[in-house]
Write an enzyme that holds these catalytic residues in place. Structure first.
Site, PDB file in Angstrom:
ATOM      1  N   HIS A  97     -19.367 -74.714  67.810  1.00  0.00           N
ATOM      2  CA  HIS A  97     -18.483 -73.551  67.672  1.00  0.00           C
ATOM      3  C   HIS A  97     -17.084 -73.916  68.167  1.00  0.00           C
ATOM      4  CE1 HIS A  97     -16.877 -69.538  67.822  1.00  0.00           C
ATOM      5  NE2 HIS A  97     -17.987 -69.065  67.269  1.00  0.00           N
TER       6      HIS A  97
ATOM      7  N   ARG B 270     -11.512 -81.877  69.275  1.00  0.00           N
ATOM      8  CA  ARG B 270     -12.449 -82.243  68.211  1.00  0.00           C
ATOM      9  C   ARG B 270     -13.541 -83.183  68.691  1.00  0.00           C
ATOM     10  NH1 ARG B 270     -10.456 -85.199  63.688  1.00  0.00           N
ATOM     11  NH2 ARG B 270     -12.173 -84.319  62.488  1.00  0.00           N
ATOM     12  N   ARG B 271     -13.168 -84.136  69.548  1.00  0.00           N
ATOM     13  CA  ARG B 271     -14.086 -85.233  69.833  1.00  0.00           C
ATOM     14  C   ARG B 271     -14.424 -85.410  71.315  1.00  0.00           C
ATOM     15  NH1 ARG B 271     -15.288 -84.418  65.492  1.00  0.00           N
ATOM     16  NH2 ARG B 271     -14.943 -85.651  63.602  1.00  0.00           N
TER      17      ARG B 271
ATOM     18  N   TRP C 156     -13.376 -75.685  53.513  1.00  0.00           N
ATOM     19  CA  TRP C 156     -12.452 -75.798  54.650  1.00  0.00           C
ATOM     20  C   TRP C 156     -12.256 -77.242  55.097  1.00  0.00           C
ATOM     21  CZ3 TRP C 156     -12.660 -71.215  58.648  1.00  0.00           C
ATOM     22  CH2 TRP C 156     -12.181 -70.068  58.024  1.00  0.00           C
ATOM     23  N   ASN C 157     -13.234 -78.124  54.837  1.00  0.00           N
ATOM     24  CA  ASN C 157     -12.960 -79.556  55.014  1.00  0.00           C
ATOM     25  C   ASN C 157     -11.815 -79.952  54.090  1.00  0.00           C
ATOM     26  OD1 ASN C 157     -16.479 -80.357  55.198  1.00  0.00           O
ATOM     27  ND2 ASN C 157     -15.061 -80.209  56.921  1.00  0.00           N
TER      28      ASN C 157
ATOM     29  N   HIS D 206     -23.516 -82.310  55.847  1.00  0.00           N
ATOM     30  CA  HIS D 206     -23.231 -81.571  54.617  1.00  0.00           C
ATOM     31  C   HIS D 206     -22.084 -82.206  53.837  1.00  0.00           C
ATOM     32  CE1 HIS D 206     -19.514 -79.806  56.184  1.00  0.00           C
ATOM     33  NE2 HIS D 206     -20.175 -79.598  57.322  1.00  0.00           N
TER      34      HIS D 206
ATOM     35  N   GLU E  78     -23.083 -76.232  63.308  1.00  0.00           N
ATOM     36  CA  GLU E  78     -21.922 -76.970  63.787  1.00  0.00           C
ATOM     37  C   GLU E  78     -21.546 -76.472  65.180  1.00  0.00           C
ATOM     38  OE1 GLU E  78     -20.145 -79.334  64.367  1.00  0.00           O
ATOM     39  OE2 GLU E  78     -18.979 -79.651  62.532  1.00  0.00           O
TER      40      GLU E  78
ATOM     41  N   GLY F  97     -21.284 -82.262  61.291  1.00  0.00           N
ATOM     42  CA  GLY F  97     -20.700 -83.398  61.985  1.00  0.00           C
ATOM     43  C   GLY F  97     -21.044 -83.447  63.456  1.00  0.00           C
TER      44      GLY F  97
ATOM     45  N   THR G 199     -13.782 -75.339  61.172  1.00  0.00           N
ATOM     46  CA  THR G 199     -14.767 -74.454  60.557  1.00  0.00           C
ATOM     47  C   THR G 199     -15.747 -73.868  61.563  1.00  0.00           C
ATOM     48  OG1 THR G 199     -14.593 -75.857  58.591  1.00  0.00           O
ATOM     49  CG2 THR G 199     -16.348 -74.219  58.622  1.00  0.00           C
TER      50      THR G 199
END
EC number: 5.4.2.11
Length: 250
Positions: free
Chosen positions: A91, A116-117, A16-17, A11, A89, A185, A23
């Site tokens: 959660h 995050r990753r 919020w990005n 997207h 996405e 993402g 998010t």
């Protein structure tokens, strides 16, 4: 050799990005920049001669509205679309709504990078009485309690994305239909990891830019041959680097 193409689009930039906030399943809309990114993705696809028979997206409006804008630019607003929470996405649990840089200042860059990753790392859980718990949202009313996440790792995201790919999306492609997926993402990272057989270390470093078409080509056995982004390579690299830097303290 017959080649089948699949297009993935993360997207466009969401509000919020733009604000650098986690998010997850929060249903925030596209920013003005995100709308422009989605339209630009559609124009690129049109210039490259793409058209589609079917589209998939999540149940979150930043992905849905990205798809709308892409299809509008392709003059394919009529295209049949299936929306599934399985393409949502990842959660982010109790991190949802928090500023990423401020969270990094509090917990450190490395902890936030892992949240995050990291492949199997889950952010702190929500509680079921938290207003952010998806059990309070009518769009998830038909899901079992087991399916409703309190938090997710990328590994858990893969557990819902890949069965949906194998059971729903891939059979449609095998029937000869041209498919586009507009998602997020981490749901797209889950799919890319699977398609490219990436290691946990490799996926840690993968950042997918917003609003850039990612094309996969498959052979007659539906094994990926190659993949590539459409657009200016330097601009795409800069956008991917910006995604990577979102989780760092200022």
């Amino acid at each position: 050799m017959a080649v089948t193409k699949l297009v993935l689009v993360r997207h466009g930039e969401s509000q919020w990005n733009k604000e650098n906030r986690f998010t997850g399943w929060y249903d925030v809309d596209l920013s003005e920049k995100g709308i422009s990114e989605a339209k630009a993705a559609g124009k690129l696809l049109k210039e490259e001669g793409f058209s589609f028979d079917f589209a998939y997206t999540s149940v979150l409006k930043r992905a849905i509205h990205t798809l709308w804008n892409v299809l509008d630019e392709l003059d394919q607003a009529w295209l049949p679309v299936e929306k599934s929470w399985k393409l949502n996405e990842r959660h982010y649990g109790a991190l949802q709504g928090l500023n990423k840089a401020e969270t990094a200042e509090k917990y450190g860059d490395e902890q936030v990078k892992q949240w995050r990753r990291g492949f199997a790392v889950t952010p702190p859980e929500l509680t079921k009485d938290d207003e952010r718990y998806p059990g309070h949202d009518p769009r998830y009313a038909k899901l079992s309690e087991k399916e409703l996440p309190l938090t997710e790792s990328l590994a858990l995201t893969i557990d819902r994305v890949i069965p949906y790919w194998n059971d729903t999306i891939l059979p449609r492609m095998k029937s000869g239909e041209r498919v586009i997926i507009a998602a997020h993402g981490n749901s797209l990272r889950a799919l890319v990891k699977y398609l490219d057989n990436m290691s946990e270390d490799e996926i840690l470093e993968l950042n997918i830019p917003t609003g850039v078409p990612l094309v996969y080509e498959f052979d007659e056995n539906f094994k990926p041959i190659k993949h590539y982004y459409l657009g200016n390579a330097d601009e795409i690299a800069a956008k991917a680097a910006a995604v990577a830097n979102q989780g760092k303290a200022k």
